[in-house]
Design a protein around this motif. Structure first.
Motif, PDB file in Angstrom:
ATOM      1  N   LEU A  69      68.850 -15.872  54.325  1.00 21.07           N
ATOM      2  CA  LEU A  69      69.091 -17.221  54.491  1.00 21.07           C
ATOM      3  C   LEU A  69      67.614 -17.832  55.189  1.00 21.07           C
ATOM      4  CD1 LEU A  69      70.576 -20.067  54.762  1.00 21.07           C
ATOM      5  CD2 LEU A  69      70.819 -19.183  57.197  1.00 21.07           C
ATOM      6  N   CYS A  70      66.828 -17.045  56.004  1.00 20.67           N
ATOM      7  CA  CYS A  70      65.610 -17.515  56.734  1.00 20.67           C
ATOM      8  C   CYS A  70      64.661 -17.432  55.524  1.00 20.67           C
ATOM      9  CB  CYS A  70      65.426 -16.562  57.884  1.00 20.67           C
ATOM     10  SG  CYS A  70      64.212 -17.228  59.156  1.00 20.67           S
ATOM     11  N   THR A  71      64.485 -16.562  54.721  1.00 22.22           N
ATOM     12  CA  THR A  71      63.661 -16.297  53.777  1.00 22.22           C
ATOM     13  C   THR A  71      63.523 -17.195  52.621  1.00 22.22           C
ATOM     14  OG1 THR A  71      63.420 -13.877  54.280  1.00 22.22           O
ATOM     15  CG2 THR A  71      62.311 -14.657  52.083  1.00 22.22           C
ATOM     16  N   PHE A  72      64.995 -17.513  52.121  1.00 20.93           N
ATOM     17  CA  PHE A  72      65.326 -18.517  51.429  1.00 20.93           C
ATOM     18  C   PHE A  72      64.664 -19.906  51.845  1.00 20.93           C
ATOM     19  CE2 PHE A  72      68.161 -21.615  49.586  1.00 20.93           C
ATOM     20  CZ  PHE A  72      67.942 -21.550  48.133  1.00 20.93           C
ATOM     21  N   LEU A  73      65.072 -20.274  52.962  1.00 21.93           N
ATOM     22  CA  LEU A  73      64.601 -21.661  53.406  1.00 21.93           C
ATOM     23  C   LEU A  73      62.984 -21.554  53.707  1.00 21.93           C
ATOM     24  CD1 LEU A  73      67.456 -22.256  56.048  1.00 21.93           C
ATOM     25  CD2 LEU A  73      67.150 -23.504  54.107  1.00 21.93           C
ATOM     26  N   PHE A  74      62.338 -20.455  53.978  1.00 24.22           N
ATOM     27  CA  PHE A  74      60.917 -20.543  54.286  1.00 24.22           C
ATOM     28  C   PHE A  74      60.410 -20.757  52.793  1.00 24.22           C
ATOM     29  CE2 PHE A  74      56.900 -17.985  54.114  1.00 24.22           C
ATOM     30  CZ  PHE A  74      56.394 -18.511  55.177  1.00 24.22           C
ATOM     31  N   LEU A  75      61.047 -20.101  51.691  1.00 24.11           N
ATOM     32  CA  LEU A  75      60.329 -20.231  50.395  1.00 24.11           C
ATOM     33  C   LEU A  75      60.672 -21.737  49.730  1.00 24.11           C
ATOM     34  CD1 LEU A  75      61.209 -16.943  48.983  1.00 24.11           C
ATOM     35  CD2 LEU A  75      58.932 -17.861  49.764  1.00 24.11           C
ATOM     36  N   ILE A  76      61.821 -22.263  50.022  1.00 15.65           N
ATOM     37  CA  ILE A  76      62.184 -23.661  49.854  1.00 15.65           C
ATOM     38  C   ILE A  76      61.087 -24.794  50.308  1.00 15.65           C
ATOM     39  CG2 ILE A  76      63.964 -25.617  49.914  1.00 15.65           C
ATOM     40  CD1 ILE A  76      64.718 -23.626  47.897  1.00 15.65           C
ATOM     41  N   ARG A  77      60.890 -24.641  51.600  1.00 17.68           N
ATOM     42  CA  ARG A  77      60.048 -25.528  52.452  1.00 17.68           C
ATOM     43  C   ARG A  77      58.571 -25.400  51.635  1.00 17.68           C
ATOM     44  NH1 ARG A  77      59.369 -24.250  58.479  1.00 17.68           N
ATOM     45  NH2 ARG A  77      58.142 -26.175  58.309  1.00 17.68           N
TER      46      ARG A  77
END
Length: 108
Positions: A14-22
């Motif tokens: 989840l944290c990596t996904f949100l990082f990449l989305i940003r």
């Protein structure tokens, strides 16, 4: 796989996904939305703030989860907790540089 390790893995994803989305929004979506030249902030800035707040909440959950494992469940998932803390640290310290890089790659 234990419940603690599964939760650690899900939080890391989840944290990596949100990082990449940003980063993807900054590179590919930020300049596509309308911004009135007379306004100090546009809808892109509001979306970026919303994404940042969502990411910070997930980052906080990751840190609390990892610290809880290190303090209460040392025998069940210490390697996963240390890896999660390392991931959070790397993401936190690399975001500023990557944000500027994504802004320079922005499609106009």
């Amino acid at each position: 796989m234990t419940n603690i390790n599964l939760k650690t893995k899900r939080l890391a994803i989840l944290c990596t996904f949100l990082f990449l989305i940003r980063l993807a929004f900054r590179a590919f979506g930020y300049d596509l939305l309308y911004h009135n030249p007379n306004d100090p902030y546009g809808i892109s800035d509001l979306i970026e703030v919303a994404l940042a707040l969502t990411y910070l909440v997930s980052l906080g959950l990751c840190i609390v989860h990892a610290l809880r494992i290190l303090l209460l469940h040392w025998d069940q998932g210490v390697l996963g907790a240390l890896a999660l803390l390392s991931l959070c640290t790397v993401q936190w310290h690399s975001y500023d540089y990557l944000h500027h890089l994504a802004a320079s790659l922005s499609i106009h």
